[in-house]
Design a protein around this motif. Structure first.
Motif, mmCIF file in Angstrom:
data_model
loop_
_atom_site.group_PDB
_atom_site.id
_atom_site.type_symbol
_atom_site.label_atom_id
_atom_site.label_comp_id
_atom_site.label_asym_id
_atom_site.label_seq_id
_atom_site.Cartn_x
_atom_site.Cartn_y
_atom_site.Cartn_z
ATOM 1 N N ARG A 12 -5.519 -18.872 -84.088
ATOM 2 C CA ARG A 12 -4.466 -18.147 -83.375
ATOM 3 C C ARG A 12 -3.185 -18.187 -84.195
ATOM 4 N NH1 ARG A 12 -0.542 -20.177 -80.254
ATOM 5 N NH2 ARG A 12 -1.565 -22.224 -80.328
ATOM 6 N N THR A 13 -2.621 -17.011 -84.455
ATOM 7 C CA THR A 13 -1.361 -16.959 -85.192
ATOM 8 C C THR A 13 -0.230 -17.456 -84.306
ATOM 9 O OG1 THR A 13 -2.131 -15.077 -86.496
ATOM 10 C CG2 THR A 13 0.248 -15.472 -86.435
ATOM 11 N N VAL A 14 0.514 -18.447 -84.812
ATOM 12 C CA VAL A 14 1.598 -19.045 -84.037
ATOM 13 C C VAL A 14 2.933 -18.502 -84.518
ATOM 14 C CG1 VAL A 14 0.291 -21.137 -83.577
ATOM 15 C CG2 VAL A 14 1.756 -21.026 -85.593
ATOM 16 N N ASP A 15 3.899 -18.552 -83.615
ATOM 17 C CA ASP A 15 5.246 -18.075 -83.924
ATOM 18 C C ASP A 15 5.998 -19.173 -84.679
ATOM 19 O OD1 ASP A 15 7.683 -16.905 -84.085
ATOM 20 O OD2 ASP A 15 8.148 -17.010 -81.940
ATOM 21 N N LEU A 16 6.341 -18.894 -85.927
ATOM 22 C CA LEU A 16 7.046 -19.887 -86.742
ATOM 23 C C LEU A 16 8.557 -19.818 -86.569
ATOM 24 C CD1 LEU A 16 5.021 -19.611 -90.055
ATOM 25 C CD2 LEU A 16 4.923 -21.455 -88.372
ATOM 26 N N GLY A 17 9.038 -18.803 -85.871
ATOM 27 C CA GLY A 17 10.473 -18.740 -85.651
ATOM 28 C C GLY A 17 11.197 -17.994 -86.763
ATOM 29 N N PRO A 18 12.481 -18.273 -86.928
ATOM 30 C CA PRO A 18 13.309 -17.501 -87.862
ATOM 31 C C PRO A 18 12.907 -17.709 -89.316
ATOM 32 C CG PRO A 18 14.520 -19.391 -87.008
ATOM 33 C CD PRO A 18 13.249 -19.307 -86.213
ATOM 34 N N ALA A 19 13.484 -16.845 -90.160
ATOM 35 C CA ALA A 19 13.103 -16.837 -91.576
ATOM 36 C C ALA A 19 13.377 -18.173 -92.246
ATOM 37 C CB ALA A 19 13.843 -15.713 -92.313
ATOM 38 N N LYS A 20 14.474 -18.851 -91.903
ATOM 39 C CA LYS A 20 14.796 -20.124 -92.540
ATOM 40 C C LYS A 20 13.712 -21.152 -92.240
ATOM 41 C CE LYS A 20 18.702 -18.820 -94.339
ATOM 42 N NZ LYS A 20 18.752 -18.540 -95.794
ATOM 43 N N ARG A 21 13.184 -21.155 -91.029
ATOM 44 C CA ARG A 21 12.123 -22.113 -90.702
ATOM 45 C C ARG A 21 10.845 -21.774 -91.465
ATOM 46 N NH1 ARG A 21 11.748 -22.087 -84.863
ATOM 47 N NH2 ARG A 21 13.865 -22.887 -85.132
ATOM 48 N N ARG A 22 10.545 -20.470 -91.587
ATOM 49 C CA ARG A 22 9.374 -20.084 -92.366
ATOM 50 C C ARG A 22 9.557 -20.461 -93.835
ATOM 51 N NH1 ARG A 22 9.039 -14.559 -92.237
ATOM 52 N NH2 ARG A 22 10.820 -14.233 -90.896
ATOM 53 N N CYS A 23 10.809 -20.393 -94.303
ATOM 54 C CA CYS A 23 11.078 -20.791 -95.687
ATOM 55 C C CYS A 23 10.858 -22.291 -95.873
ATOM 56 C CB CYS A 23 12.509 -20.401 -96.065
ATOM 57 S SG CYS A 23 12.854 -20.509 -97.830
ATOM 58 N N VAL A 24 11.242 -23.101 -94.865
ATOM 59 C CA VAL A 24 10.985 -24.543 -94.928
ATOM 60 C C VAL A 24 9.485 -24.798 -95.054
ATOM 61 C CG1 VAL A 24 11.122 -26.712 -93.669
ATOM 62 C CG2 VAL A 24 13.068 -25.169 -93.661
ATOM 63 N N LEU A 25 8.690 -24.124 -94.190
ATOM 64 C CA LEU A 25 7.240 -24.311 -94.250
ATOM 65 C C LEU A 25 6.686 -23.858 -95.593
ATOM 66 C CD1 LEU A 25 4.572 -25.053 -92.909
ATOM 67 C CD2 LEU A 25 4.474 -22.732 -91.980
ATOM 68 N N ALA A 26 7.195 -22.717 -96.089
ATOM 69 C CA ALA A 26 6.705 -22.210 -97.375
ATOM 70 C C ALA A 26 6.994 -23.199 -98.498
ATOM 71 C CB ALA A 26 7.343 -20.857 -97.683
ATOM 72 N N ALA A 27 8.210 -23.767 -98.515
ATOM 73 C CA ALA A 27 8.566 -24.714 -99.567
ATOM 74 C C ALA A 27 7.700 -25.962 -99.495
ATOM 75 C CB ALA A 27 10.047 -25.081 -99.451
ATOM 76 N N LEU A 28 7.422 -26.460 -98.281
ATOM 77 C CA LEU A 28 6.550 -27.631 -98.135
ATOM 78 C C LEU A 28 5.118 -27.282 -98.512
ATOM 79 C CD1 LEU A 28 7.913 -29.063 -94.763
ATOM 80 C CD2 LEU A 28 8.131 -30.131 -97.003
ATOM 81 N N ALA A 29 4.647 -26.097 -98.085
ATOM 82 C CA ALA A 29 3.259 -25.713 -98.362
ATOM 83 C C ALA A 29 3.029 -25.463 -99.840
ATOM 84 C CB ALA A 29 2.903 -24.467 -97.551
ATOM 85 N N ALA A 30 4.046 -24.927 -100.529
ATOM 86 C CA ALA A 30 3.899 -24.678 -101.968
ATOM 87 C C ALA A 30 3.673 -25.973 -102.726
ATOM 88 C CB ALA A 30 5.127 -23.955 -102.510
ATOM 89 N N ASP A 31 4.221 -27.086 -102.214
ATOM 90 C CA ASP A 31 4.041 -28.400 -102.828
ATOM 91 C C ASP A 31 3.229 -29.306 -101.919
ATOM 92 O OD1 ASP A 31 5.238 -28.285 -105.342
ATOM 93 O OD2 ASP A 31 7.228 -28.410 -104.490
ATOM 94 N N ALA A 32 2.278 -28.757 -101.177
ATOM 95 C CA ALA A 32 1.489 -29.543 -100.229
ATOM 96 C C ALA A 32 0.872 -30.758 -100.920
ATOM 97 C CB ALA A 32 0.387 -28.686 -99.615
ATOM 98 N N GLY A 33 0.992 -31.898 -100.244
ATOM 99 C CA GLY A 33 0.466 -33.133 -100.804
ATOM 100 C C GLY A 33 1.457 -33.870 -101.668
ATOM 101 N N ARG A 34 2.629 -33.279 -101.909
ATOM 102 C CA ARG A 34 3.661 -33.946 -102.704
ATOM 103 C C ARG A 34 4.948 -33.995 -101.904
ATOM 104 N NH1 ARG A 34 1.364 -30.701 -106.882
ATOM 105 N NH2 ARG A 34 3.018 -29.152 -106.666
ATOM 106 N N VAL A 35 5.717 -35.071 -102.107
ATOM 107 C CA VAL A 35 6.986 -35.220 -101.396
ATOM 108 C C VAL A 35 7.998 -34.232 -101.969
ATOM 109 C CG1 VAL A 35 8.915 -36.772 -100.890
ATOM 110 C CG2 VAL A 35 6.580 -37.643 -100.849
ATOM 111 N N VAL A 36 8.634 -33.486 -101.076
ATOM 112 C CA VAL A 36 9.698 -32.565 -101.474
ATOM 113 C C VAL A 36 11.023 -33.185 -101.041
ATOM 114 C CG1 VAL A 36 10.608 -30.226 -101.315
ATOM 115 C CG2 VAL A 36 8.143 -30.631 -101.087
ATOM 116 N N PRO A 37 11.895 -33.565 -101.975
ATOM 117 C CA PRO A 37 13.171 -34.182 -101.587
ATOM 118 C C PRO A 37 13.947 -33.293 -100.618
ATOM 119 C CG PRO A 37 12.821 -34.367 -103.959
ATOM 120 C CD PRO A 37 11.757 -33.452 -103.443
ATOM 121 N N ALA A 38 14.640 -33.926 -99.688
ATOM 122 C CA ALA A 38 15.386 -33.173 -98.679
ATOM 123 C C ALA A 38 16.445 -32.286 -99.325
ATOM 124 C CB ALA A 38 16.023 -34.135 -97.681
ATOM 125 N N ASP A 39 17.119 -32.795 -100.349
ATOM 126 C CA ASP A 39 18.152 -31.987 -101.010
ATOM 127 C C ASP A 39 17.542 -30.745 -101.658
ATOM 128 O OD1 ASP A 39 20.218 -33.582 -100.275
ATOM 129 O OD2 ASP A 39 20.350 -34.690 -102.151
#
Length: 945
Positions: free
Chosen positions: A18-45
């Motif tokens: 089921r496709t879920v609502d990810l919310g606004p573009a900034k939140r989708r960008c957060v998920l994209a940045a984490l997913a692009a480096d999945a399995g690796r720690v992404v510094p908060a800064d």
């Protein structure tokens, strides 16, 4: 329940189909940045930089945490996937083999295709290309999204090229003509596409068309690039002319698509400046080698972050026309904080792939691979960049034997045997000169800005020590905050050192210290200190804290820090502080995992107790009239940092503030509930005076959870009271009264009159903030009666001031003045300057409202003097705001403008946006007296409780 994250199109997430609502573009960008480096720690800064870029909001960290929390709820229950907090960043966890992120499935298919036979490669690469659903990261904007989108497009292009090569190897041709005609039109100068198209045309029986297309391509290359086609394409042309039957071999014949001209160089560094002497030395080496008919090998050495890679890439791009047959590049990871040095067989396999060698033709022996590689590049005008080498053994198999080739090697080591045995020319880089550094800043932030603030620019150059990377990151800070004077940027860099420069995710493009090889030269004790520094809370530390962390005597702790500093693993910063680059710290954390659990836990307990007991002593100095619950004895051998007076306490708290916030988070993670609670309590006065209300709220929120685990029932009442009072200050009115009512109920249930009195006083402030001054006055009077019954004169003065303040707001100025004068008398008798200041502020308000404006100004300025002496910037801002009104009433507009501007600056610094907007309106409308909608917090002195 499973989850799928899509990046190769619109950013989506599917949970259990089921496709879920990810919310606004900034939140989708957060998920994209984490997913692009999945399995690796992404510094908060880095996440903040990726999501918001230069337009980051004022409280970007808080916004990031909010997006992370919502994404966690969205992905809740998804098997094998989650977002977890790690030291300094976040990690998208992936626990199952079938990767839920389409980008990583795409890359996995590409990797598997490299080791598969041709038919399997066609299937795998076809499946990989099919994962794409249009433009990657559709709907996302910003610098990171655009750069990532461009990079992903290049990955798709390379994969499509590989797929066509594989289809050609299995014998296809005629069926590819239409597809390749379109690709050739789209990439008219790409010789790899051209070679594929020529072969397909030839296989389709259209050799004449193939020859005509080659002629057109050669004319275009000569006209636009001034170069003929590369040797592989010329060879294919000759084989078509000769009707080479091997080109028409059907499936199973092992035909290999023509070798292409590799162009692997990363983009040239933007805004590269200086290094003219070094660039000229590389050019001179090339010209000398040409005269001597020897292969040119230049070994560029120097410290990390000195610009070795920048120099090599800049020179290679500047002289690209000299290398029409290809440009090879490999990062050998010699000094990578996350990867082992690349074995030469892996590097040479990558080069053979880039040169179009059929995987079936690649020998297994390294020497044979090197011989094949040298044969392929023989007499080809190519440049080979071997970046980040660690040893000569890693490099030697990658050296061509042909004088037509040029090799650039970068390394932090001297690679002596390359110089001795292979004639490499060693070029050691130093820091930039002052003029070169200024030129770099001018290129990044504008020559006009540099010329306008020459002294600030000199300080920036000096603070960066001429390091190109440090200057570039500093320039980025200035360029993304164009309204900030360079003098403030220089002050920030002076204060934070390398901490401010910690934003780059590429170890080769930062200022990392030597990691693995440096550690090998350290003693076991120094390695342990390095590891423990990686898990210590806070961005940096001090010698006393390190002694507590490690359990070492101060002299041995200092020696260990010196050794780590000499190894460039730790940097000494102003104020006796020691910091580590985040990349180094991340590496230290991995070393810490190798220590026994009891060693790590004992170290963290010691350093937490050191900070807790020092904070406790500091709070006592700042607010000696306040009750100070004892946190219990510290761990054996731990002694708090000595603080002689309130000024020293304030300075220590300012310096350690970030570390103390991190200490509470660490304590919560380890279940040390009493540390969590006592840190919130002991930092309350400091936070209040500095206006760190959001930090206060976060600490008391953590303390709410900790209080449920503590045995003393009074602790819960106190915690609800402090949390509710902080909510009231932040305008969270419903939440404030809810928690304060709980606090009062608990205090009454446990027959605790002191806590009841404190809570009534807090409720008086909360109801005043809600606009119910009558109810506020009732609570203030309850507090006054209780304090008098308890025989607590300072607390009685607190309540008297609160009663006077509420009465004044209700217009009962005579009783208000009497109550405040009585409070002032008690405060002065018991030497309580904080209470004296708040009462003077109240008296200033009463005088102003009764028409005695000069008396009001006198009271307010007396209050201001005391607030500033105490370091109470929060209430100083309110008094500055208030004193502007009697100045205006007396026609003293310049004085009013002066104090309101100062108030405005403080409000903005403290994040009090509503107050700042109100004062800005007062400044805009300066003229007749403007009554403050919230004249003072003078009746509020609950930080004493």
């Amino acid at each position: 329940m499973g989850v799928d994250v899509g990046l190769l199109g619109e950013v989506t997430a599917q949970v259990d189909g089921r496709t879920v609502d990810l919310g606004p573009a900034k939140r989708r960008c957060v998920l994209a940045a984490l997913a692009a480096d999945a399995g690796r720690v992404v510094p908060a800064d880095r996440l903040v930089e990726q999501v918001w870029g230069p337009d980051r909001p004022r409280r970007a960290r808080a916004a990031l945490h909010s997006h992370i929390s919502r994404l966690r709820r969205t992905l809740l229950g998804a098997a094998g996937v989650g977002i977890v907090l790690r030291s300094g960043g976040y990690l998208l966890t992936v626990d199952h083999a079938d990767h839920p992120v389409d980008l990583h499935r795409f890359r996995d298919l590409r990797t598997r295709a490299r080791d598969a036979d041709d038919r399997q490669a066609v299937e795998l690469l076809t499946e990989a290309v099919a994962l794409w659903r249009g433009e990657p990261l559709t709907g996302l904007t910003g610098q990171w999204a655009e750069a990532e989108r461009d990079r992903l497009r290049q990955e798709l292009l390379a994969t499509e090229h590989d797929l066509i090569d594989a289809r050609l190897r299995v014998g296809q041709g005629e069926e590819l003509v239409v597809e390749l005609a379109a690709r050739a039109a789209r990439y008219p100068l790409d010789e790899r596409v051209a070679g594929q198209y020529l072969l397909a045309l030839h296989r389709a029986g259209r050799s004449a068309d193939a020859l005509e297309y080659y002629r057109q391509l050669r004319d275009r290359l000569v006209e636009e690039l001034g170069a003929d086609p590369g040797a592989p394409l010329q060879e294919l042309h000759q084989r078509i002319l000769a009707a080479d039957s091997a080109l028409s071999t059907r499936p199973g014949g092992g035909v290999t698509a023509p070798v292409v001209v590799p162009r692997q160089l990363p983009a040239a560094p933007s805004h590269f400046t200086g290094r003219e002497t070094d660039l000229a030395a590389l050019t001179a080496a090339l010209e000398q080698a040409g005269r001597d008919r020897t292969v040119v090998i230049s070994a560029i050495g120097g410290a990390g972050g000195i610009g070795k890679t920048w120099l090599a890439l800049t020179w290679a791009h500047q002289h690209a026309e000299r290398f029409p047959d290809g440009r090879l590049f490999v990062d050998l990871h010699g000094f990578s904080p996350t990867q082992e040095p690349m074995p030469p067989e892996v590097a040479i396999r990558g080069f053979l792939d880039a040169l179009g060698v059929d995987p079936g033709r690649i020998p297994t022996d390294l020497h044979a691979q090197a011989a094949l590689y040298r044969s392929l590049v023989a007499d080809r005008r190519m440049v080979v960049v071997l970046d980040n080498a660690v040893t000569a053994e890693q490099v030697v198999p990658l050296l061509p034997g042909s004088p037509a080739c040029t090799v650039l090697i970068t390394s932090r080591s001297r690679l002596a045997s390359l110089i001795d045995r292979h004639g490499a020319r060693h070029l050691r880089l130093d820091v930039l000169t002052r003029e070169e550094a200024r030129a770099l800043l001018a290129a990044r932030i504008g020559a006009g800005n540099v010329a306008a603030e020459p002294e600030a620019v000199d300080e920036l150059v000096e603070s960066c020590g001429g390091y190109p990377l440090a200057l570039s990151i500093t320039a980025r800070h200035a360029a993304t905050r164009p309204g900030l004077p360079l003098a403030e940027v220089a002050a920030e860099l002076r204060e934070l050192g390398l901490e401010m420069l910690d934003h780059d995710t590429d170890p080769a493009a930062s200022l990392p210290a030597v990691l693995s090889w440096s550690l090998r030269r350290l003693t076991d004790e120094h390695r342990t200190v390095f590891a423990l520094l990686g898990i210590a809370p806070g961005p940096d530390t001090t010698l006393p804290a390190v002694a507590a962390l490690t359990g070492l005597p101060p002299a041995r702790a200092r020696k260990a820090l010196s050794a780590l500093e000499d190894a460039s693993l730790v940097e000494r910063r102003p104020g006796g502080r020691y910091g580590m680059h985040d990349l180094v710290r991340a590496y230290a954390t991995t070393i810490a995992r190798q220590l026994p659990h009891e060693v790590r836990d004992t170290a963290l307990v010691r350093v937490m107790d050191f900070h807790l007991h020092t904070v406790h002593a500091a709070d006592h100095l700042l607010n000696p009239h306040r009750t100070h619950p004892q946190p219990g004895p510290p761990a054996p051998g731990v002694h708090p940092h000595p603080l002689p007076d309130a000024a020293a306490a304030t300075a220590w708290l300012e310096a350690e503030h970030a570390t103390l916030l991190a200490t509470q988070r660490t304590a919560a993670a380890l279940g040390r509930h009493h540390v969590v609670w006592h840190l919130a309590r002991a930092l309350d006065t400091f936070h209040y005076r500095r206006g760190h209300l959001r930090d206060t709220l976060a600490m008391w929120r953590a303390a709410l959870d900790a209080a449920t685990h503590l045995p003393n029932p009074a602790t819960r009442s106190r915690t609800h009271r402090h949390f509710g009072h902080t909510c009231a200050r932040l305008g969270l009115h419903a939440e404030a009264t809810e928690h304060l009512d709980q606090a009062l109920s608990l205090a009454m249930r446990h027959h605790d009159p002191t806590e009841q009195a404190h809570t009534h006083r807090a409720l008086a402030y909360a109801w005043e903030e809600r606009g119910d001054d009558r109810r506020a006055l009732d609570h203030a009077r309850h507090a006054l009666d209780l304090y008098r019954a308890l025989g607590q004169p300072v607390r009685e003065a607190d309540a008297l001031n609160a009663v006077g303040w509420c009465a004044a707001r209700l217009g009962d100025f005579d009783n208000a003045r009497a109550s405040c004068v009585a409070a002032l008398t008690l405060y002065r008798r018991h030497h309580h300057p904080a209470g004296e200041a708040t009462t003077l502020d109240s008296l200033g308000f009463i005088a102003h409202r009764t028409g005695d404006h000069q008396q009001a100004i006198d009271h307010y300025h007396q209050a201001l003097t005391l607030f500033r002496t105490l370091g109470d910037a929060y209430q100083a801002a309110d008094s500055l705001d208030n004193v502007g009104h009697p100045h205006t009433a007396l026609g003293q507009h310049e004085q009013a403008r002066h104090v309101w501007r100062e108030a405005l600056e403080l409000y903005r610094e403290q994040g009090r946006h509503d107050d700042a907007e109100r004062v800005q309106r007062q400044l805009d409308d300066l003229g007749p007296a403007q009554e403050s909608s919230r004249p003072s917090d003078a009746g509020d002195n609950t930080q004493n409780a």
